[in-house]
Write an enzyme that holds these catalytic residues in place. Structure first.
Site, PDB file in Angstrom:
ATOM      1  CG  HIS A 255      25.383  12.702  13.665  1.00  0.00           C
ATOM      2  ND1 HIS A 255      26.449  12.737  12.605  1.00  0.00           N
ATOM      3  CD2 HIS A 255      24.005  12.918  13.386  1.00  0.00           C
ATOM      4  CE1 HIS A 255      25.254  13.271  12.030  1.00  0.00           C
ATOM      5  NE2 HIS A 255      24.153  13.646  12.116  1.00  0.00           N
TER       6      HIS A 255
ATOM      7  CE1 TYR B  39      19.405  13.769  18.607  1.00  0.00           C
ATOM      8  CE2 TYR B  39      19.228  15.641  19.465  1.00  0.00           C
ATOM      9  CZ  TYR B  39      18.456  14.652  19.076  1.00  0.00           C
ATOM     10  OH  TYR B  39      17.732  14.335  18.462  1.00  0.00           O
TER      11      TYR B  39
END
Length: 203
Positions: free
Chosen positions: A30, A25
């Site tokens: 995000h 990630y």
């Protein structure tokens, strides 16, 4: 110095950046809350490395405030657990909290600082509002824009920021730092007036 002002400087100020833990990630849209906290940690020389309440934490000072930079490691949807734990431990009101997160509905290059508000569908914010029982806390939304064409929004937010966008991202992050600094020194209203706009358009 008045007793109220003295209390404000004595109480810690919590700045949470929202994101998801894990290598897969890193540098995704995000995770721009994590990325913003990393920028603050560099500018303020606060090392975010201690582990507490399932979060990575850094402690330091800025403009007389004792600052905690916090990156929850519980995944976005459970961010509220960490926020609640920190507020309870330090016996703080939500007025001593700022949450930094991504926003699909703001174009890339825009930031919006607000004193309060709803979640706008952001699941980390939904979790925080649910766990602490109020929406009356400051938040700084960093625009990531809408997905192109028919791309699924979840695929879009989990896509890494392209190298072509890195220069523009640096401009955005520099503005985020300035806006938080003005908020802490001169209040949120002044910071909102100065920085709630499109960074890239004005450059």
């Amino acid at each position: 110095m008045s007793s109220m002002k003295r209390k404000r400087f004595m109480e810690p100020f919590l700045i949470f950046g929202l994101g998801n833990p894990g290598r897969e990630y890193e540098r995704t849209r995000h995770n721009i809350g994590f990325i913003a906290l990393d920028k603050l940690s560099i500018e303020w020389k606060i090392d975010i490395s201690r582990y507490r309440y399932k979060s990575l934490v850094g402690e330091g000072k800025f403009a007389g405030n004792r600052i905690y930079l916090v990156k929850p490691q519980t995944y976005m949807n459970n961010s509220g657990n960490a926020v609640r734990s920190f507020l309870r431990f330090y016996k703080l009101e939500p007025s001593r909290l700022l949450v930094i997160h991504d926003d699909l509905d703001l174009p890339f290059g825009s930031i919006r600082l607000r004193e309060e508000g709803g979640s706008a569908g952001q699941r980390g914010m939904q979790s925080i509002i649910s766990k602490i029982g109020t929406y009356e806390f400051a938040r700084l939304r960093i625009g990531i824009g809408r997905p192109p064409g028919r791309m699924d929004p979840m695929d879009y937010v989990l896509k890494k920021i392209s190298h072509n966008s890195e220069t523009d991202l640096d401009l955005v992050l520099n503005t985020v730092v300035r806006s938080v600094e003005v908020m802490l020194k001169d209040g949120i209203e002044k910071a909102m007036t100065l920085y709630n706009h499109s960074v890239l358009q004005d450059e």
